[in-house]
Write a protein that holds these residues in place. Structure first.
Motif, PDB file in Angstrom:
ATOM      1  N   CYS A   9      53.478 -45.204 -30.397  1.00 50.54           N
ATOM      2  CA  CYS A   9      54.370 -44.998 -29.245  1.00 50.54           C
ATOM      3  C   CYS A   9      53.686 -44.250 -28.113  1.00 50.54           C
ATOM      4  N   GLU A  10      52.780 -43.365 -28.457  1.00 51.13           N
ATOM      5  CA  GLU A  10      52.029 -42.661 -27.426  1.00 51.13           C
ATOM      6  C   GLU A  10      51.047 -43.592 -26.736  1.00 51.13           C
ATOM      7  N   THR A  11      50.532 -44.550 -27.477  1.00 53.32           N
ATOM      8  CA  THR A  11      49.592 -45.514 -26.923  1.00 53.32           C
ATOM      9  C   THR A  11      50.301 -46.585 -26.101  1.00 53.32           C
ATOM     10  N   LEU A  12      51.461 -47.027 -26.578  1.00 53.57           N
ATOM     11  CA  LEU A  12      52.211 -48.105 -25.928  1.00 53.57           C
ATOM     12  C   LEU A  12      53.665 -47.677 -25.675  1.00 53.57           C
ATOM     13  N   PRO A  13      53.880 -46.702 -24.800  1.00 54.70           N
ATOM     14  CA  PRO A  13      55.241 -46.185 -24.608  1.00 54.70           C
ATOM     15  C   PRO A  13      56.229 -47.199 -24.029  1.00 54.70           C
ATOM     16  N   THR A  14      55.736 -48.217 -23.352  1.00 54.51           N
ATOM     17  CA  THR A  14      56.657 -49.194 -22.762  1.00 54.51           C
ATOM     18  C   THR A  14      56.901 -50.404 -23.666  1.00 54.51           C
ATOM     19  N   SER A  15      56.294 -50.404 -24.831  1.00 55.69           N
ATOM     20  CA  SER A  15      56.521 -51.502 -25.776  1.00 55.69           C
ATOM     21  C   SER A  15      57.990 -51.522 -26.201  1.00 55.69           C
ATOM     22  N   PRO A  16      58.570 -52.707 -26.317  1.00 60.72           N
ATOM     23  CA  PRO A  16      59.961 -52.775 -26.774  1.00 60.72           C
ATOM     24  C   PRO A  16      60.118 -52.295 -28.219  1.00 60.72           C
ATOM     25  N   PHE A  17      59.013 -52.160 -28.941  1.00 61.97           N
ATOM     26  CA  PHE A  17      59.064 -51.709 -30.329  1.00 61.97           C
ATOM     27  C   PHE A  17      58.942 -50.193 -30.474  1.00 61.97           C
ATOM     28  N   SER A  18      58.582 -49.503 -29.394  1.00 58.44           N
ATOM     29  CA  SER A  18      58.375 -48.057 -29.475  1.00 58.44           C
ATOM     30  C   SER A  18      59.610 -47.287 -29.926  1.00 58.44           C
ATOM     31  N   PRO A  19      60.802 -47.550 -29.391  1.00 66.36           N
ATOM     32  CA  PRO A  19      61.965 -46.798 -29.885  1.00 66.36           C
ATOM     33  C   PRO A  19      62.198 -47.012 -31.384  1.00 66.36           C
ATOM     34  N   LEU A  20      62.010 -48.236 -31.850  1.00 62.32           N
ATOM     35  CA  LEU A  20      62.195 -48.513 -33.276  1.00 62.32           C
ATOM     36  C   LEU A  20      61.123 -47.825 -34.120  1.00 62.32           C
ATOM     37  N   ARG A  42      65.304 -36.745 -30.712  1.00 65.28           N
ATOM     38  CA  ARG A  42      65.546 -36.277 -29.334  1.00 65.28           C
ATOM     39  C   ARG A  42      64.603 -36.975 -28.354  1.00 65.28           C
ATOM     40  N   ARG A  43      63.406 -37.216 -28.793  1.00 67.33           N
ATOM     41  CA  ARG A  43      62.433 -37.929 -27.947  1.00 67.33           C
ATOM     42  C   ARG A  43      62.925 -39.347 -27.639  1.00 67.33           C
ATOM     43  N   ILE A  44      63.503 -40.009 -28.625  1.00 69.81           N
ATOM     44  CA  ILE A  44      64.065 -41.348 -28.404  1.00 69.81           C
ATOM     45  C   ILE A  44      65.169 -41.276 -27.364  1.00 69.81           C
ATOM     46  N   VAL A  45      66.068 -40.317 -27.523  1.00 68.46           N
ATOM     47  CA  VAL A  45      67.199 -40.170 -26.601  1.00 68.46           C
ATOM     48  C   VAL A  45      66.700 -39.925 -25.175  1.00 68.46           C
ATOM     49  N   ALA A  46      65.686 -39.088 -25.031  1.00 66.49           N
ATOM     50  CA  ALA A  46      65.171 -38.752 -23.704  1.00 66.49           C
ATOM     51  C   ALA A  46      64.355 -39.886 -23.085  1.00 66.49           C
ATOM     52  N   ALA A  47      63.512 -40.514 -23.877  1.00 69.10           N
ATOM     53  CA  ALA A  47      62.579 -41.503 -23.331  1.00 69.10           C
ATOM     54  C   ALA A  47      63.177 -42.901 -23.189  1.00 69.10           C
ATOM     55  N   THR A  81      68.583 -48.172 -29.805  1.00 64.64           N
ATOM     56  CA  THR A  81      68.012 -47.195 -30.727  1.00 64.64           C
ATOM     57  C   THR A  81      68.361 -45.775 -30.302  1.00 64.64           C
ATOM     58  N   SER A  82      68.520 -45.551 -29.004  1.00 68.98           N
ATOM     59  CA  SER A  82      68.917 -44.239 -28.515  1.00 68.98           C
ATOM     60  C   SER A  82      70.316 -43.881 -29.017  1.00 68.98           C
ATOM     61  N   ARG A  83      71.214 -44.841 -29.005  1.00 71.25           N
ATOM     62  CA  ARG A  83      72.565 -44.590 -29.527  1.00 71.25           C
ATOM     63  C   ARG A  83      72.508 -44.253 -31.010  1.00 71.25           C
ATOM     64  N   ALA A  84      71.678 -44.980 -31.750  1.00 70.04           N
ATOM     65  CA  ALA A  84      71.519 -44.706 -33.179  1.00 70.04           C
ATOM     66  C   ALA A  84      70.904 -43.318 -33.398  1.00 70.04           C
TER      67      ALA A  84
END
Length: 69
Positions: A8-19, A42-47, A53-56
């Motif tokens: 996720c740090e490498t590819l923060p805009t990937s659609p798979f990063s939240p998962l 919390r990082r998921i919720v913020a980013a 996934t943020s709701r989850a």
């Protein structure tokens, strides 16, 4: 879990990063590190506030008795 966070740090805009972060949080819970799991949730919720996934993540934080922010 660390490899998922690294992804996720490498590819923060990937659609798979939240998962990937959600799975990392699950790994930390299973390892008994609820504090680190909460940080990741919390990082998921913020980013990724508009991600399903943020709701989850918010739900999981509530279940853990933690605040989402």
């Amino acid at each position: 879990a660390e490899k998922l966070v690294e992804y996720c740090e490498t590819l923060p805009t990937s659609p798979f990063s939240p998962l990937a972060l959600k799975e990392a949080a699950r790994c930390y819970v299973l390892a008994g590190d609820s504090g680190r799991a909460q940080d990741i949730l919390r990082r998921i919720v913020a980013a990724y506030p508009r991600s399903p996934t943020s709701r989850a993540a918010r739900s999981e934080l509530t279940r853990m008795g933690a605040q989402p922010n």
